[in-house]
Write an enzyme that holds these catalytic residues in place. Structure first.
Site, PDB file in Angstrom:
ATOM      1  N   ILE A  69      48.102 -35.816  47.512  1.00 40.41           N
ATOM      2  CA  ILE A  69      49.481 -35.467  47.130  1.00 40.41           C
ATOM      3  C   ILE A  69      50.362 -35.789  48.330  1.00 40.41           C
ATOM      4  O   ILE A  69      50.104 -35.331  49.443  1.00 40.41           O
ATOM      5  CB  ILE A  69      49.578 -33.976  46.748  1.00 40.41           C
ATOM      6  CG1 ILE A  69      48.677 -33.685  45.535  1.00 40.41           C
ATOM      7  CG2 ILE A  69      51.028 -33.590  46.472  1.00 40.41           C
ATOM      8  CD1 ILE A  69      49.013 -34.475  44.281  1.00 40.41           C
ATOM      9  N   GLU A 196      61.103 -13.585  39.510  1.00 45.26           N
ATOM     10  CA  GLU A 196      59.945 -12.966  40.177  1.00 45.26           C
ATOM     11  C   GLU A 196      60.443 -11.968  41.195  1.00 45.26           C
ATOM     12  O   GLU A 196      59.893 -10.891  41.397  1.00 45.26           O
ATOM     13  CB  GLU A 196      59.092 -14.030  40.854  1.00 45.26           C
ATOM     14  CG  GLU A 196      57.770 -13.518  41.427  1.00 45.26           C
ATOM     15  CD  GLU A 196      57.857 -12.960  42.835  1.00 45.26           C
ATOM     16  OE1 GLU A 196      58.888 -13.200  43.516  1.00 45.26           O
ATOM     17  OE2 GLU A 196      56.923 -12.264  43.262  1.00 45.26           O
ATOM     18  N   GLU A 197      61.523 -12.309  41.864  1.00 46.76           N
ATOM     19  CA  GLU A 197      62.021 -11.458  42.953  1.00 46.76           C
ATOM     20  C   GLU A 197      62.603 -10.139  42.433  1.00 46.76           C
ATOM     21  O   GLU A 197      62.814  -9.215  43.211  1.00 46.76           O
ATOM     22  CB  GLU A 197      63.076 -12.217  43.774  1.00 46.76           C
ATOM     23  CG  GLU A 197      62.560 -13.480  44.438  1.00 46.76           C
ATOM     24  CD  GLU A 197      61.590 -13.237  45.597  1.00 46.76           C
ATOM     25  OE1 GLU A 197      61.206 -12.071  45.825  1.00 46.76           O
ATOM     26  OE2 GLU A 197      61.216 -14.204  46.255  1.00 46.76           O
ATOM     27  N   HIS A 312      62.684 -13.855  52.860  1.00 46.54           N
ATOM     28  CA  HIS A 312      63.798 -13.168  52.187  1.00 46.54           C
ATOM     29  C   HIS A 312      65.065 -13.156  53.029  1.00 46.54           C
ATOM     30  O   HIS A 312      65.921 -12.280  52.868  1.00 46.54           O
ATOM     31  CB  HIS A 312      63.406 -11.749  51.764  1.00 46.54           C
ATOM     32  CG  HIS A 312      62.488 -11.735  50.593  1.00 46.54           C
ATOM     33  ND1 HIS A 312      62.061 -10.586  49.968  1.00 46.54           N
ATOM     34  CD2 HIS A 312      61.899 -12.751  49.917  1.00 46.54           C
ATOM     35  CE1 HIS A 312      61.263 -10.883  48.952  1.00 46.54           C
ATOM     36  NE2 HIS A 312      61.136 -12.203  48.909  1.00 46.54           N
ATOM     37  N   ASP A 327      51.093 -29.597  53.167  1.00 52.50           N
ATOM     38  CA  ASP A 327      50.300 -30.757  52.737  1.00 52.50           C
ATOM     39  C   ASP A 327      48.898 -30.314  52.303  1.00 52.50           C
ATOM     40  O   ASP A 327      48.402 -30.683  51.238  1.00 52.50           O
ATOM     41  CB  ASP A 327      50.210 -31.763  53.889  1.00 52.50           C
ATOM     42  CG  ASP A 327      49.635 -33.100  53.435  1.00 52.50           C
ATOM     43  OD1 ASP A 327      49.107 -33.837  54.296  1.00 52.50           O
ATOM     44  OD2 ASP A 327      49.708 -33.403  52.228  1.00 52.50           O
TER      45      ASP A 327
HETATM   46  N1  DTR Z   1      55.942 -11.163  46.410  1.00 48.24           N
HETATM   47  C1  DTR Z   1      56.173 -12.466  46.989  1.00 48.24           C
HETATM   48  C2  DTR Z   1      55.680 -12.581  48.396  1.00 48.24           C
HETATM   49  C3  DTR Z   1      54.331 -12.045  48.585  1.00 48.24           C
HETATM   50  C4  DTR Z   1      54.015 -10.973  49.315  1.00 48.24           C
HETATM   51  N2  DTR Z   1      52.655 -10.815  49.314  1.00 48.24           N
HETATM   52  C5  DTR Z   1      52.118 -11.774  48.550  1.00 48.24           C
HETATM   53  C6  DTR Z   1      50.805 -12.037  48.229  1.00 48.24           C
HETATM   54  C7  DTR Z   1      50.516 -13.106  47.378  1.00 48.24           C
HETATM   55  C8  DTR Z   1      51.560 -13.896  46.872  1.00 48.24           C
HETATM   56  C9  DTR Z   1      52.910 -13.616  47.216  1.00 48.24           C
HETATM   57  C10 DTR Z   1      53.144 -12.572  48.060  1.00 48.24           C
HETATM   58  C11 DTR Z   1      57.636 -12.784  46.971  1.00 48.24           C
HETATM   59  O1  DTR Z   1      58.382 -12.178  47.753  1.00 48.24           O
HETATM   60  O2  DTR Z   1      58.016 -13.648  46.199  1.00 48.24           O
HETATM   61 ZN    ZN Z   2      60.080 -13.325  47.710  1.00 43.22          ZN
HETATM   62 ZN    ZN Z   3      57.656 -15.515  46.262  1.00 41.93          ZN
HETATM   63 CA    CA Z   4      48.428 -34.802  50.997  1.00 42.94          CA
END
Ligand code: DTR
Ligand code: ZN
Ligand code: ZN
Ligand code: CA
Length: 344
Positions: A69, A196-197, A312, A327
């Site tokens: 990739i 998601e956030e 964040h 990568d």
């Molecule tokens: N919740 C995700 C960031 C995050 C924190 N711990 C983990 C473990 C596995 C994947 C993601 C995360 C975010 O802030 O989008």
């Molecule tokens: Zn996040």
């Molecule tokens: Zn995230």
């Molecule tokens: Ca690559």
């Protein structure tokens, strides 16, 4: 986001393939049956010439390896997501114009590459959210392998590592599937989640509104949320030991040691699938936690410093990416798709 949903294990004959897959090697060996044909759609402009149709015979001793990739291509997508944020108030957050523009960018690439795409709307915090689902035509519809990443950022910044990195890595893997004209045994589905956030809301909506007959066809969900952290660790989700092995074995073969992802339970979109018994796996390079001296010894980087100091924050820009980590993880994702996409 942190929540610890109760896990229910739902056994399903469809997931027997995962048990049959055994180690990654066995699954990879199954790839020998792949037929590769010229892609039906126009490959993306940056793509090399389409591969000529060729049948990889069952007798092929070595598995059909995933293509490399291109880090350049993945970073090209990050540059686009950065520009989108810069043109839209500095972020790509749920409910803001930068998020919908991000969806439109990725959808256009996938449509041009021959995917069947759909945008799923939902409401979160009183605002319309969007999930993008992309199916690669073909493969056994009764056995689906999914890869996903949340596309929304926090409102504080452009969210290039969190989670442009995961979004761009699976996008470039999906485009590689098209460029190679892959014809996997399993059906491949890719997803970019909204909100998601706000609490893993987009993927939760997807799973909750998926009929149980469709849910039972999903044999594995792979999650990629933060895979390019500037002070990276190499963490592998340990929720399913065979999915874990696909990644662990690949990194070991590259001489990269990995650790089990311990802070993730319930903290990203894999939780939406795990809670209904779908096997999950994934990769993570770390967020606000501090890298230890022992981790710096094996991975490089800076001990005593967060894996991502801009987690964040407004400084989560294209400058907040470690190229080697991005990568490596992009190539590991492609390996998993090529391996899991075609068990016998
Ligand atoms: N919740 C995700 C960031 C995050 C924190 N711990 C983990 C473990 C596995 C994947 C993601 C995360 C975010 O802030 O989008
Ligand atoms: Zn996040
Ligand atoms: Zn995230
Ligand atoms: Ca690559």
């Amino acid at each position: 986001m942190s929540s610890h949903p109760t896990r229910r294990t739902v056994s399903s004959p469809r997931r027997a393939w995962l048990r049959r897959a055994g180690t990654a090697t066995a699954a990879a060996g199954a790839i020998a049956g792949l037929v590769v044909a010229s892609p039906t759609a126009t490959a993306s402009p940056s793509a090399p010439a389409p591969a000529e149709a060729r049948t990889v015979s069952q007798s092929t001793s070595s598995a059909l390896a995933a293509p490399d990739i291109s880090l350049t291509n993945v970073k090209g997508h990050l540059n686009q997501l950065q520009s989108i944020a810069s043109r839209n108030g500095g972020n790509r957050a749920h409910g803001r114009p930068g998020y919908r523009a991000s969806i439109d960018y990725i959808k256009a690439k996938l449509d041009a590459a021959g995917y069947t795409t759909s945008i799923q709307q939902f409401t979160a915090s009183g605002t319309t959210g969007y999930n993008l689902i992309a199916d690669w035509p073909g493969g056994d519809p009764q056995n689906v392998v999914m890869a996903g990443a949340h596309l929304d950022s926090v409102s504080a910044g452009p969210g290039i590592n969190d989670n442009g990195s995961g979004s761009a890595a699976i996008l470039e893997t999906a485009l590689a599937v098209s460029r190679e004209g892959l014809k996997p045994t399993q059906h491949l589905r890719f997803a970019w989640w909204g909100a998601e956030e706000l609490g893993i809301l987009g993927s939760r909506h997807y799973v909750n509104t998926l009929p149980s007959t469709e849910r039972s066809k999903i044999d594995a969900y792979l999650n990629f949320d933060m895979v390019g952290s500037p002070n990276p660790g190499y963490f592998v989700y340990d929720d399913d030991r065979r999915l874990e092995a696909v990644f662990k074995d690949w990194f070991a073969a590259k001489g990269v040691s990995t650790e089990i992802e311990t802070e993730g339970d319930g903290r990203s979109d894999h939780a939406s699938f795990q809670r209904v018994g779908i096997p999950v796996g994934g990769l993570f390079t770390g967020a606000g936690r501090t890298k230890t001296a022992a981790q710096a010894q094996k991975w490089g980087g800076t001990a005593g410093q967060a894996f991502d100091r801009c987690y964040h924050r407004s400084c989560d820009t294209t400058a907040n990416i470690n190229d080697t980590a991005l990568d490596r993880n992009s190539d590991a994702i492609a390996h998993a798709i090529w391996t899991l996409g075609a068990p016998s």
